[in-house]
Design a protein around this motif. Sequence first.
Motif, PDB file in Angstrom:
ATOM      1  N   ALA A   4       0.677  -1.071  -0.105  1.00 13.25           N
ATOM      2  CA  ALA A   4       0.272  -0.118   0.110  1.00 13.25           C
ATOM      3  C   ALA A   4       0.859   1.464  -0.036  1.00 13.25           C
ATOM      4  N   LYS A   5       2.124   1.197   0.826  1.00 15.92           N
ATOM      5  CA  LYS A   5       2.978   2.434   0.657  1.00 15.92           C
ATOM      6  C   LYS A   5       3.584   2.588  -0.487  1.00 15.92           C
ATOM      7  N   LYS A   6       3.953   1.173  -1.330  1.00 22.05           N
ATOM      8  CA  LYS A   6       4.616   1.607  -2.500  1.00 22.05           C
ATOM      9  C   LYS A   6       3.685   2.313  -3.436  1.00 22.05           C
ATOM     10  N   ALA A   7       2.337   1.665  -3.419  1.00 25.81           N
ATOM     11  CA  ALA A   7       1.174   2.030  -4.431  1.00 25.81           C
ATOM     12  C   ALA A   7       1.197   3.729  -4.176  1.00 25.81           C
ATOM     13  N   ARG A   8       1.047   4.237  -2.995  1.00 24.84           N
ATOM     14  CA  ARG A   8       0.783   5.663  -2.711  1.00 24.84           C
ATOM     15  C   ARG A   8       2.219   6.324  -3.302  1.00 24.84           C
ATOM     16  N   LYS A   9       3.403   5.913  -2.971  1.00 22.89           N
ATOM     17  CA  LYS A   9       4.662   6.434  -3.585  1.00 22.89           C
ATOM     18  C   LYS A   9       4.484   6.803  -5.090  1.00 22.89           C
ATOM     19  N   SER A  10       3.954   5.690  -5.672  1.00 23.66           N
ATOM     20  CA  SER A  10       4.062   5.465  -7.343  1.00 23.66           C
ATOM     21  C   SER A  10       2.821   6.466  -7.841  1.00 23.66           C
ATOM     22  N   LYS A  11       1.993   6.819  -6.820  1.00 24.88           N
ATOM     23  CA  LYS A  11       0.811   7.684  -7.543  1.00 24.88           C
ATOM     24  C   LYS A  11       0.930   8.903  -7.896  1.00 24.88           C
ATOM     25  N   PRO A  12       1.014   9.375  -9.247  1.00 23.87           N
ATOM     26  CA  PRO A  12       1.363  10.516  -9.496  1.00 23.87           C
ATOM     27  C   PRO A  12       0.689  11.744  -8.835  1.00 23.87           C
ATOM     28  N   GLN A  13       1.199  12.746  -8.580  1.00 29.23           N
ATOM     29  CA  GLN A  13       0.989  13.923  -8.007  1.00 29.23           C
ATOM     30  C   GLN A  13      -0.074  14.845  -8.837  1.00 29.23           C
ATOM     31  N   PRO A  14      -1.337  15.342  -8.313  1.00 27.53           N
ATOM     32  CA  PRO A  14      -2.173  16.080  -9.284  1.00 27.53           C
ATOM     33  C   PRO A  14      -1.504  17.107  -9.644  1.00 27.53           C
ATOM     34  N   LYS A  15      -1.726  17.394 -10.922  1.00 24.76           N
ATOM     35  CA  LYS A  15      -0.953  18.655 -11.566  1.00 24.76           C
ATOM     36  C   LYS A  15      -1.656  20.084 -10.901  1.00 24.76           C
ATOM     37  N   LYS A  16      -0.846  21.122 -10.911  1.00 18.29           N
ATOM     38  CA  LYS A  16      -1.265  22.250 -10.285  1.00 18.29           C
ATOM     39  C   LYS A  16      -1.510  23.133 -11.544  1.00 18.29           C
ATOM     40  N   PHE A  17      -2.247  24.293 -11.440  1.00 16.98           N
ATOM     41  CA  PHE A  17      -2.698  25.065 -12.448  1.00 16.98           C
ATOM     42  C   PHE A  17      -1.444  25.788 -12.988  1.00 16.98           C
ATOM     43  N   GLU A  18      -0.604  26.088 -12.137  1.00 21.95           N
ATOM     44  CA  GLU A  18       0.729  26.680 -12.763  1.00 21.95           C
ATOM     45  C   GLU A  18       1.303  25.997 -13.710  1.00 21.95           C
ATOM     46  N   TYR A  19       1.277  24.531 -13.488  1.00 25.77           N
ATOM     47  CA  TYR A  19       2.116  23.864 -14.462  1.00 25.77           C
ATOM     48  C   TYR A  19       1.165  23.928 -16.031  1.00 25.77           C
ATOM     49  N   LEU A  20      -0.145  23.859 -15.771  1.00 25.16           N
ATOM     50  CA  LEU A  20      -0.975  23.663 -17.159  1.00 25.16           C
ATOM     51  C   LEU A  20      -0.541  25.029 -17.634  1.00 25.16           C
ATOM     52  N   ALA A  21      -0.604  26.365 -16.929  1.00 24.17           N
ATOM     53  CA  ALA A  21      -0.431  27.486 -17.455  1.00 24.17           C
ATOM     54  C   ALA A  21       0.964  27.681 -18.238  1.00 24.17           C
ATOM     55  N   ASN A  22       2.053  27.190 -17.491  1.00 24.26           N
ATOM     56  CA  ASN A  22       3.242  27.146 -18.235  1.00 24.26           C
ATOM     57  C   ASN A  22       3.355  26.326 -19.274  1.00 24.26           C
ATOM     58  N   GLN A  23       2.918  25.155 -19.432  1.00 20.60           N
ATOM     59  CA  GLN A  23       2.974  24.344 -20.597  1.00 20.60           C
ATOM     60  C   GLN A  23       2.244  24.972 -21.461  1.00 20.60           C
ATOM     61  N   PHE A  24       1.051  25.753 -21.512  1.00 20.49           N
ATOM     62  CA  PHE A  24       0.231  26.240 -22.326  1.00 20.49           C
ATOM     63  C   PHE A  24       1.054  27.461 -23.042  1.00 20.49           C
ATOM     64  N   LYS A  25       1.642  28.245 -22.090  1.00 18.14           N
ATOM     65  CA  LYS A  25       2.732  29.190 -22.539  1.00 18.14           C
ATOM     66  C   LYS A  25       3.942  29.027 -23.290  1.00 18.14           C
ATOM     67  N   LYS A  26       4.262  27.746 -22.929  1.00 17.14           N
ATOM     68  CA  LYS A  26       5.558  27.259 -23.633  1.00 17.14           C
ATOM     69  C   LYS A  26       5.346  26.537 -24.832  1.00 17.14           C
ATOM     70  N   LYS A  27       4.271  25.738 -24.995  1.00 13.32           N
ATOM     71  CA  LYS A  27       4.088  24.886 -26.362  1.00 13.32           C
ATOM     72  C   LYS A  27       2.850  25.403 -27.053  1.00 13.32           C
ATOM     73  N   HIS A  28       1.989  26.190 -26.585  1.00 11.57           N
ATOM     74  CA  HIS A  28       0.999  26.676 -27.407  1.00 11.57           C
ATOM     75  C   HIS A  28       0.778  28.136 -27.886  1.00 11.57           C
ATOM     76  N   LEU A  29       1.365  29.032 -26.978  1.00 17.32           N
ATOM     77  CA  LEU A  29       1.570  30.502 -27.386  1.00 17.32           C
ATOM     78  C   LEU A  29       2.634  30.555 -28.644  1.00 17.32           C
ATOM     79  N   PRO A  30       3.624  29.940 -28.646  1.00 13.81           N
ATOM     80  CA  PRO A  30       4.606  30.193 -29.923  1.00 13.81           C
ATOM     81  C   PRO A  30       3.857  30.100 -31.246  1.00 13.81           C
ATOM     82  N   THR A  31       2.872  29.233 -31.243  1.00 17.05           N
ATOM     83  CA  THR A  31       2.036  29.074 -32.604  1.00 17.05           C
ATOM     84  C   THR A  31       1.021  30.072 -32.902  1.00 17.05           C
ATOM     85  N   LEU A  32       1.030  31.244 -31.955  1.00 20.69           N
ATOM     86  CA  LEU A  32       0.134  32.313 -32.299  1.00 20.69           C
ATOM     87  C   LEU A  32       0.931  33.551 -32.615  1.00 20.69           C
ATOM     88  N   LYS A  33       0.264  34.598 -33.218  1.00 20.69           N
ATOM     89  CA  LYS A  33       1.165  35.827 -33.479  1.00 20.69           C
ATOM     90  C   LYS A  33       1.618  36.563 -32.318  1.00 20.69           C
TER      91      LYS A  33
END
Length: 398
Positions: free
Chosen positions: A89-118
Amino acid sequence: MEKLKLTDPFIRHYPAPNKRTEIYDEHTSGLAVRITAKGTKSFVYRYRFNDKVRRFTIGRFPKTSLAEARERAGELERKVSEGIDPMEAKKARKSKPQPKKFEYLANQFKKKHLPTLKESTQKTYTERIDGEMIPAFKGMAVKNISRGVIIELLEDILDRGSPYQSNRVRAILSSMFSFGVQREIAEYNPVKTIKPLGKEEKRDRVLEEDEIKKLWEGFGTIKQPTGSLFRMLLLLGQRLGETRRMKWEHIEDGIWTIPKELTKAKRTHYLPLPPLALEIIESLSNDSPYVFQSPMKDNEPLSSVHSSFNRLQKDLSIDNIRIHDFRRTAATYMAELGTDRTILGKVLNHKGLAGDSQVTARYDRHGYVDEKRTALNRWSHKLQQIIEGTETKITKIG
């Protein structure tokens, strides 16, 4: 296998052995203290699962006391008896991915999507993401950002007189969540079912006294702590996002201190609480860090409360009210009771109304506390008159 009735003094003074030693506790089956040649002492729980002997490390002494170790060993024993292997049970908890925070989504959006815009679009997107979205959703898991929380942000922008900004933020958020779904950062796009709010004229809705009385009584029928949260919003006139995150540690000597990182104005806000507010808070005593503890998730504040409010409106047959109208209502009554515009701005922590400049912004940390207390006490007294159905004629004081 050496067994003794362990005590804290015995463990504390036990000398470092020549080789790693385990001494088992006669009091609690399976519990042992493990002592290394360097003198490190840790509690372990020995158990058998699927015909294999396993050892689960509970914690290091003295950070983990003997009493805590015994309690934890009892919990582990119950898990084993229920067919659960604590190690797996302890191993399963450690291997469970941590939920992504909004800042991560925002940074990925700015890094990957924004360069496709003017270039000009990239700039306006970045300004709105950094100026509106990140301050509103900072630290929140993407999966916990609900329709209600998003509507709260869009309504707040709208009430600042910026319908276009509200619509653009909504559009960018929708694009961001769709991007997140494609990259498995978000499970779905909560913005898709939210209609643009910016077509509406700027709201000036202020609750009438009979509506206030009706709502206050209705708040008492809602499951706690949601009903008390609504009462606090009407009484204090603060923003929903800041109020629902109120922590016990931020209340001292009758003053609620809102850290600057939690305020929209990005400055620490000191709010003296009237007696009625303190009564509401005291009635919510709990073991959570948050005053308005979520009934669904431990050690987290209430999240979306809009559905509860919408049901209450329907039950009370009151139309065209938003939660943000409580803030405007409190401000309006305080102004009618003689509160100066600048002091009103200080109570609401509203930069525009407060008239802050570089000079006033450097004012004493607890500046205007007495004036804010007077304004809130007047409104609290008036509110109690409305609730009790006594004399309600507004008389300006001072």
